[in-house]
Design a protein around this motif. Structure first.
Motif, PDB file in Angstrom:
ATOM      1  N   MET A 182      16.889  97.048 -20.751  1.00  0.00           N
ATOM      2  CA  MET A 182      16.304  96.357 -19.407  1.00  0.00           C
ATOM      3  C   MET A 182      16.203  97.465 -18.342  1.00  0.00           C
ATOM      4  O   MET A 182      15.096  97.508 -17.862  1.00  0.00           O
ATOM      5  CB  MET A 182      16.845  95.119 -19.436  1.00  0.00           C
ATOM      6  N   PHE A 183      17.333  97.882 -18.152  1.00  0.00           N
ATOM      7  CA  PHE A 183      17.644  98.688 -16.928  1.00  0.00           C
ATOM      8  C   PHE A 183      16.490  99.922 -16.909  1.00  0.00           C
ATOM      9  O   PHE A 183      15.755 100.128 -15.882  1.00  0.00           O
ATOM     10  CB  PHE A 183      18.910  99.243 -16.560  1.00  0.00           C
ATOM     11  N   ASP A 184      16.451 100.505 -18.255  1.00  0.00           N
ATOM     12  CA  ASP A 184      15.486 101.527 -18.504  1.00  0.00           C
ATOM     13  C   ASP A 184      14.133 101.015 -18.306  1.00  0.00           C
ATOM     14  O   ASP A 184      13.445 101.797 -17.701  1.00  0.00           O
ATOM     15  CB  ASP A 184      15.817 102.492 -19.652  1.00  0.00           C
ATOM     16  N   LEU A 185      13.518 100.153 -18.960  1.00  0.00           N
ATOM     17  CA  LEU A 185      12.339  99.672 -18.909  1.00  0.00           C
ATOM     18  C   LEU A 185      11.769  99.422 -17.827  1.00  0.00           C
ATOM     19  O   LEU A 185      10.665  99.692 -17.332  1.00  0.00           O
ATOM     20  CB  LEU A 185      12.237  98.325 -19.863  1.00  0.00           C
ATOM     21  N   MET A 186      12.386  98.697 -16.895  1.00  0.00           N
ATOM     22  CA  MET A 186      12.276  98.151 -15.856  1.00  0.00           C
ATOM     23  C   MET A 186      12.418  98.766 -14.386  1.00  0.00           C
ATOM     24  O   MET A 186      11.728  98.896 -13.434  1.00  0.00           O
ATOM     25  CB  MET A 186      12.666  96.627 -15.599  1.00  0.00           C
ATOM     26  N   ARG A 187      13.628  99.482 -14.298  1.00  0.00           N
ATOM     27  CA  ARG A 187      14.070 100.465 -13.302  1.00  0.00           C
ATOM     28  C   ARG A 187      13.866  99.340 -11.968  1.00  0.00           C
ATOM     29  O   ARG A 187      13.178  99.950 -10.983  1.00  0.00           O
ATOM     30  CB  ARG A 187      13.246 101.609 -13.075  1.00  0.00           C
ATOM     31  N   VAL A 188      14.182  98.172 -12.028  1.00  0.00           N
ATOM     32  CA  VAL A 188      14.115  97.341 -10.930  1.00  0.00           C
ATOM     33  C   VAL A 188      15.358  97.286 -10.196  1.00  0.00           C
ATOM     34  O   VAL A 188      16.578  97.732 -10.915  1.00  0.00           O
ATOM     35  CB  VAL A 188      13.941  95.721 -11.371  1.00  0.00           C
ATOM     36  N   ASP A 189      15.285  96.977  -8.973  1.00  0.00           N
ATOM     37  CA  ASP A 189      16.685  96.888  -8.252  1.00  0.00           C
ATOM     38  C   ASP A 189      17.282  95.620  -8.501  1.00  0.00           C
ATOM     39  O   ASP A 189      16.824  94.515  -8.772  1.00  0.00           O
ATOM     40  CB  ASP A 189      16.214  96.569  -6.566  1.00  0.00           C
ATOM     41  N   SER A 190      18.615  95.808  -8.967  1.00  0.00           N
ATOM     42  CA  SER A 190      19.495  94.669  -9.007  1.00  0.00           C
ATOM     43  C   SER A 190      19.962  94.186  -7.810  1.00  0.00           C
ATOM     44  O   SER A 190      19.879  94.973  -6.680  1.00  0.00           O
ATOM     45  CB  SER A 190      20.301  94.871 -10.244  1.00  0.00           C
ATOM     46  N   TYR A 214      26.870  91.725 -12.178  1.00  0.00           N
ATOM     47  CA  TYR A 214      27.120  91.126 -11.009  1.00  0.00           C
ATOM     48  C   TYR A 214      28.545  91.516 -10.571  1.00  0.00           C
ATOM     49  O   TYR A 214      29.019  92.309 -11.445  1.00  0.00           O
ATOM     50  CB  TYR A 214      27.237  89.585 -11.253  1.00  0.00           C
ATOM     51  N   ASP A 215      28.849  91.465  -9.259  1.00  0.00           N
ATOM     52  CA  ASP A 215      29.980  91.936  -8.685  1.00  0.00           C
ATOM     53  C   ASP A 215      31.066  90.633  -8.729  1.00  0.00           C
ATOM     54  O   ASP A 215      30.349  89.630  -8.320  1.00  0.00           O
ATOM     55  CB  ASP A 215      30.111  92.586  -7.571  1.00  0.00           C
ATOM     56  N   VAL A 216      32.399  90.617  -9.044  1.00  0.00           N
ATOM     57  CA  VAL A 216      33.267  89.792  -8.814  1.00  0.00           C
ATOM     58  C   VAL A 216      33.335  89.204  -7.619  1.00  0.00           C
ATOM     59  O   VAL A 216      33.173  89.877  -6.627  1.00  0.00           O
ATOM     60  CB  VAL A 216      34.617  90.297  -9.657  1.00  0.00           C
ATOM     61  N   ASN A 217      33.858  87.960  -7.398  1.00  0.00           N
ATOM     62  CA  ASN A 217      34.316  87.387  -6.101  1.00  0.00           C
ATOM     63  C   ASN A 217      35.714  87.846  -5.731  1.00  0.00           C
ATOM     64  O   ASN A 217      35.787  88.269  -4.447  1.00  0.00           O
ATOM     65  CB  ASN A 217      34.186  85.942  -5.964  1.00  0.00           C
ATOM     66  N   GLU A 218      36.516  87.945  -6.692  1.00  0.00           N
ATOM     67  CA  GLU A 218      37.760  88.113  -6.358  1.00  0.00           C
ATOM     68  C   GLU A 218      38.403  88.940  -7.653  1.00  0.00           C
ATOM     69  O   GLU A 218      37.971  88.829  -8.746  1.00  0.00           O
ATOM     70  CB  GLU A 218      38.835  87.017  -6.142  1.00  0.00           C
ATOM     71  N   GLY A 219      39.246  89.925  -7.317  1.00  0.00           N
ATOM     72  CA  GLY A 219      40.162  90.779  -8.429  1.00  0.00           C
ATOM     73  C   GLY A 219      39.260  91.750  -8.730  1.00  0.00           C
ATOM     74  O   GLY A 219      38.230  92.155  -7.626  1.00  0.00           O
ATOM     75  N   ALA A 220      39.275  92.493  -9.995  1.00  0.00           N
ATOM     76  CA  ALA A 220      38.484  93.550 -10.176  1.00  0.00           C
ATOM     77  C   ALA A 220      38.383  93.828 -11.757  1.00  0.00           C
ATOM     78  O   ALA A 220      39.294  93.529 -12.577  1.00  0.00           O
ATOM     79  CB  ALA A 220      39.478  94.585  -9.511  1.00  0.00           C
ATOM     80  N   VAL A 221      37.415  94.577 -12.001  1.00  0.00           N
ATOM     81  CA  VAL A 221      37.063  95.008 -13.492  1.00  0.00           C
ATOM     82  C   VAL A 221      37.299  96.386 -13.347  1.00  0.00           C
ATOM     83  O   VAL A 221      36.739  97.095 -12.682  1.00  0.00           O
ATOM     84  CB  VAL A 221      35.612  94.424 -13.912  1.00  0.00           C
ATOM     85  N   LEU A 222      38.104  96.938 -14.320  1.00  0.00           N
ATOM     86  CA  LEU A 222      38.663  98.346 -14.509  1.00  0.00           C
ATOM     87  C   LEU A 222      38.218  98.918 -15.702  1.00  0.00           C
ATOM     88  O   LEU A 222      38.509  98.254 -16.677  1.00  0.00           O
ATOM     89  CB  LEU A 222      39.902  98.664 -14.123  1.00  0.00           C
ATOM     90  N   VAL A 223      37.803 100.018 -15.838  1.00  0.00           N
ATOM     91  CA  VAL A 223      37.538 100.878 -16.886  1.00  0.00           C
ATOM     92  C   VAL A 223      38.407 102.189 -16.937  1.00  0.00           C
ATOM     93  O   VAL A 223      37.928 102.965 -16.061  1.00  0.00           O
ATOM     94  CB  VAL A 223      36.198 101.126 -17.431  1.00  0.00           C
TER      95      VAL A 223
END
Ligand code: ATP
Length: 306
Positions: free
Chosen positions: A28-36, A104-113
């Motif tokens: 989707m991101f490549d196809l549309m190149r829309v702003d999220s 989406y971005d989290v409201n609280e906490g964090a997602v880590l890689v």
């Protein structure tokens, strides 16, 4: 103005549909190149992937201000291991996948890689390291070859065929009218759910990401197809950090950890044996699935006897 408005509006609708259904997020991101809604931080570096460890740290999230969909979720997926998400519809399983992909971005906490907060690195580098095998793959209106090669556009024809073989779809492709040059998608040859999923697996094998997100198909496939897909899925997960949404518990009895989600909270966690021993929610889900399977078998036996 009208000409400009119509396609933009269409992109928006399509974007939201894909966001919602967790269909082909990668494409989707490549196809549309829309702003999220999410933006790269100014001067954000690329994600440095070492072994692809994932961590959710006290994550809370809601799609709107009125309701939290995930409430204080913490778990780790060690590099190369498999964590499965199970639980009733609406529990928040797909939302966890979307947050890891940074839809989406989290409201609280964090997602880590590998220790890096996904909000601090470029989205392109994050997504380049995550392979997605969705429940329902939307194919491009293009050849089968292109649909696999999309995983790594510079891949050679031999690599494409090797990936297709590993995904158990090569022999099937050879039966198509123009083999690898057969047009598929909405305007071409229609493939079955199982075939499309194996194309997605081949694509992901070619992409060779450190992290794989799987959304197991809910629709029942026949036993043979099921077995082939399971074999292909275990190859795509081997040595990769894997997060899987499982609907049939029989497919995750070997997962390193199973998280049982309900209404946005982890209500039980552990491996299959531990969860059965707890005799709680997971154990009752397992019982239900066993009974459903026995009833099916009995029905089949009765058919055979008739
Ligand atoms: P299923 O097994 O049915 O796919 P799930 O466990 O994956 O369910 P999610 O899709 O993560 O559940 O949804 C969690 C909750 O968030 C649900 O109540 C759902 O209605 C809500 N939700 C999901 N997507 C959106 C969205 N784009 N906007 C608003 N609410 C949403």
């Amino acid at each position: 103005i009208v000409q400009l408005y119509v396609p933009l509006n269409w992109f928006g609708t399509y974007y939201r549909a894909i966001q919602k259904n967790f269909v082909d997020m990668e494409n989707m991101f490549d196809l549309m190149r829309v702003d999220s809604d999410v933006k790269d931080a100014v001067g954000a570096p690329e994600l440095l992937v070492r072994r692809g460890g994932v961590e959710f740290k006290h994550v809370s999230f809601g799609y709107g201000p009125e309701r939290l969909v995930l409430n204080n979720i913490s778990f780790k997926v060690a590099p190369g291991s498999t964590v499965a998400l199970v639980g009733p519809s609406g529990a928040g399983k797909s939302t966890i996948m979307r947050l890891l992909f940074r839809f989406y971005d989290v409201n609280e906490g964090a997602v880590l890689v590998d220790g890096q907060d996904v909000r601090t690195v470029t989205q392109v580098s994050l997504r380049a390291n995550i392979g997605v095998v969705p429940q329902d793959t939307v194919l491009f209106n293009n050849t089968v070859r292109y649909n696999i090669q999309y995983g790594r556009l510079e891949a050679s024809s031999a690599d494409v065929i090797a990936a297709a073989k590993n995904a158990d779809i090569h022999d099937r492709i050879l039966t198509f009218p123009d083999a690898y040059d057969t047009q598929v998608g909405e305007r071409g040859l229609r493939l079955s759910g199982g075939e499309k999923q194996r194309i997605a697996i081949a694509r992901t094998l070619l992409k060779d990401p450190a992290i794989v997100l799987l959304d197991e198909a809910t629709s029942a496939l026949d036993t043979n197809t099921e077995r082939n897909i399971q074999a292909a899925l275990s190859r795509v997960c081997a040595n990769r950090t894997t997060l899987i949404i499982a609907h049939r518990l029989s497919t995750i009895i070997h997962a390193d950890e199973i998280l049982v989600l309900k209404e946005g909270e982890i209500i039980e966690r552990g491996n299959h044996e531990m969860l059965l021993a707890q005799n709680g929610f997971y154990a009752s889900m397992w019982q239900q699935q066993l009974e459903a399977r026995n009833n099916n078998n009995n029905a089949n036996n009765n058919d055979n006897n008739a």
